[in-house]
Design a protein around this motif. Sequence first.
Motif, PDB file in Angstrom:
ATOM      1  N   LYS B 132     -37.595  34.253 -28.717  1.00 26.83           N
ATOM      2  CA  LYS B 132     -36.327  34.466 -29.399  1.00 26.83           C
ATOM      3  C   LYS B 132     -35.151  34.162 -28.493  1.00 26.83           C
ATOM      4  O   LYS B 132     -34.166  33.550 -28.898  1.00 26.83           O
ATOM      5  CB  LYS B 132     -36.261  35.916 -29.861  1.00 26.83           C
ATOM      6  N   ALA B 135     -34.785  30.579 -28.263  1.00 28.89           N
ATOM      7  CA  ALA B 135     -34.203  30.021 -29.485  1.00 28.89           C
ATOM      8  C   ALA B 135     -32.706  30.280 -29.552  1.00 28.89           C
ATOM      9  O   ALA B 135     -31.970  29.511 -30.163  1.00 28.89           O
ATOM     10  CB  ALA B 135     -34.883  30.625 -30.712  1.00 28.89           C
ATOM     11  N   GLN B 142     -36.559  24.747 -30.829  1.00 27.96           N
ATOM     12  CA  GLN B 142     -37.395  25.499 -31.760  1.00 27.96           C
ATOM     13  C   GLN B 142     -37.954  24.562 -32.806  1.00 27.96           C
ATOM     14  O   GLN B 142     -37.209  23.862 -33.475  1.00 27.96           O
ATOM     15  CB  GLN B 142     -36.535  26.591 -32.412  1.00 27.96           C
ATOM     16  N   SER B 144     -40.056  25.191 -35.665  1.00 29.86           N
ATOM     17  CA  SER B 144     -40.034  25.572 -37.080  1.00 29.86           C
ATOM     18  C   SER B 144     -39.290  26.884 -37.227  1.00 29.86           C
ATOM     19  O   SER B 144     -39.447  27.793 -36.431  1.00 29.86           O
ATOM     20  CB  SER B 144     -41.461  25.704 -37.598  1.00 29.86           C
ATOM     21  N   TRP B 145     -38.509  26.985 -38.274  1.00 29.68           N
ATOM     22  CA  TRP B 145     -37.735  28.195 -38.520  1.00 29.68           C
ATOM     23  C   TRP B 145     -38.258  28.962 -39.714  1.00 29.68           C
ATOM     24  O   TRP B 145     -37.606  29.849 -40.222  1.00 29.68           O
ATOM     25  CB  TRP B 145     -36.271  27.839 -38.777  1.00 29.68           C
ATOM     26  N   HIS B 146     -39.445  28.619 -40.146  1.00 29.28           N
ATOM     27  CA  HIS B 146     -39.962  29.210 -41.364  1.00 29.28           C
ATOM     28  C   HIS B 146     -40.427  30.629 -41.117  1.00 29.28           C
ATOM     29  O   HIS B 146     -41.054  30.914 -40.105  1.00 29.28           O
ATOM     30  CB  HIS B 146     -41.133  28.359 -41.852  1.00 29.28           C
ATOM     31  N   ARG B 147     -40.122  31.512 -42.034  1.00 29.95           N
ATOM     32  CA  ARG B 147     -40.561  32.897 -41.897  1.00 29.95           C
ATOM     33  C   ARG B 147     -41.769  33.120 -42.777  1.00 29.95           C
ATOM     34  O   ARG B 147     -41.759  32.779 -43.947  1.00 29.95           O
ATOM     35  CB  ARG B 147     -39.457  33.864 -42.322  1.00 29.95           C
ATOM     36  N   ASP B 166     -44.587  36.857 -36.143  1.00 24.99           N
ATOM     37  CA  ASP B 166     -43.774  35.756 -36.633  1.00 24.99           C
ATOM     38  C   ASP B 166     -42.561  35.630 -35.735  1.00 24.99           C
ATOM     39  O   ASP B 166     -41.729  36.527 -35.678  1.00 24.99           O
ATOM     40  CB  ASP B 166     -43.344  36.080 -38.080  1.00 24.99           C
ATOM     41  N   ASN B 168     -39.979  33.969 -35.956  1.00 24.27           N
ATOM     42  CA  ASN B 168     -38.680  33.749 -36.580  1.00 24.27           C
ATOM     43  C   ASN B 168     -38.157  34.974 -37.296  1.00 24.27           C
ATOM     44  O   ASN B 168     -37.085  34.925 -37.876  1.00 24.27           O
ATOM     45  CB  ASN B 168     -38.788  32.615 -37.609  1.00 24.27           C
ATOM     46  N   SER B 169     -38.902  36.040 -37.271  1.00 17.10           N
ATOM     47  CA  SER B 169     -38.468  37.238 -37.982  1.00 17.10           C
ATOM     48  C   SER B 169     -37.437  37.973 -37.145  1.00 17.10           C
ATOM     49  O   SER B 169     -37.603  38.096 -35.941  1.00 17.10           O
ATOM     50  CB  SER B 169     -39.697  38.112 -38.230  1.00 17.10           C
ATOM     51  N   ARG B 280     -29.679  27.912 -39.026  1.00 17.08           N
ATOM     52  CA  ARG B 280     -31.084  27.637 -39.299  1.00 17.08           C
ATOM     53  C   ARG B 280     -31.831  28.890 -39.740  1.00 17.08           C
ATOM     54  O   ARG B 280     -32.746  28.848 -40.538  1.00 17.08           O
ATOM     55  CB  ARG B 280     -31.761  27.062 -38.049  1.00 17.08           C
ATOM     56  N   SER B 281     -31.424  30.043 -39.169  1.00 17.57           N
ATOM     57  CA  SER B 281     -32.153  31.257 -39.522  1.00 17.57           C
ATOM     58  C   SER B 281     -31.801  31.748 -40.897  1.00 17.57           C
ATOM     59  O   SER B 281     -32.654  32.238 -41.624  1.00 17.57           O
ATOM     60  CB  SER B 281     -31.839  32.365 -38.516  1.00 17.57           C
TER      61      SER B 281
END
Lengths: 80, 331
Positions: B132, B135, B142, B144-147, B166, B168-169, B280-281
């Motif tokens: 994190k 990022a 980073q 992938s930003w997929h959650r 995860d 990105n969480s 992105r987030s």
Amino acid sequence: MFGFGTLLYVTLLLLNAVAILNEERFLARIGWARNSAELYGDTESVKAKLINLISAVRTLMRIPLIAANVVVIVYALVLG
Amino acid sequence: MSHFQGQMGGHQQNPPMRGAFSPISAEQQQQFAYNQYASPQPQHAYPQPQAQQAYPQQPFVAQQGPLPGQSTPYGLFAQNLQSNPAAQMGMQFAGNAMNAMQENVQQNVERYVSMRQLKHYFDVSNIYVLSKLRALVFPWMQKSWHRYAERDQTGQVVGFKSPREDANSPDLYIPVMGLVSYVIVIGLIIGRLGVFRPEDLGYTASSALGVIVFEVLLIKMFCYLLNVGSELQFLDIVAFSGYKFVTTILVVLLKPWAPWWMTWSAFLYFGFALAFFMIRSLRHALIPESSSVTGVNVHRKRRIHFLFVIAMTQFLYIWILMQYKSSAVKP
């Protein structure tokens, strides 16, 4: 400079400003009245939500605002 | 109180009662025997069964006896308690009362703050924290930003996966640590400049909290106006708002000691990095893909503008946080 107490004062003043808007003299004039016809169809638009928000603030917060204002006034008078 | 003095020599054989919470071991028996010859018991040691303020430490500390280097005034109670049925009842009552009080407090707190949700946000691991931070500082790296969504047994989506699983969480650990570190760093800087006063720490903390509260309230209000519902939780907003402390610390460390162009270029770089990170987030939450639009009016363009405004106001907040001020008058 930007402390928590300042933030409380600012929110109190802004809530006061919203609470004293007169329904019929001001809001109806600019078309932001609560019961106008445009609200019945579309409750999702930004304008409808804003009108709902303003009227909710005015309905709910009038009495607590009286109390909060009295507290702040006494605090400002007594403690400077 | 005469029955107290009679107990001095009579109970060396009885094992110390540990409040029925844990087994006894041999050395504790020895320590208990050592306890017998300690100074006379204080008279307030006798716990009344109806005393609401029965010392709750007794079941946990007393019967161990004084370990070397550790002085326990409650260690002297050991002789009285196991021989006195009223004392045992009093201790059980104290234990029950403590449990009842804890449950009561938990229920009351649960009404305002969901502890289960809070725990979800503090469920972090070292790898998560490092990725994190990377990022936040180098967001282009980073991939992938997929959650990832959390699914229960039937396959329904019930939320998002915890930060441990995860990367990105959002979590609340980094924002809390960031806030504390920010206050300490400002204190350090003011101290190095020679004008530190202890209340400056309080002023700084209040200022930082003010920025966070202001931003969260603003975002919450605009989320209400734009029909952004459950895809952006309140604690998510708090978490994303708290990530700016990481970049602020890096910039504010440069401010007193680096030439002005270095500070401002760092400010611009980290500001853009944070803005990129936020865009992105938050993109998944604010701007749904066109395939998943249900009947609600989405206002796609307005939400894009809103996202952009959130990202650009991060510059403003970092700038505000960089304006530290000491309350001391310069000599």
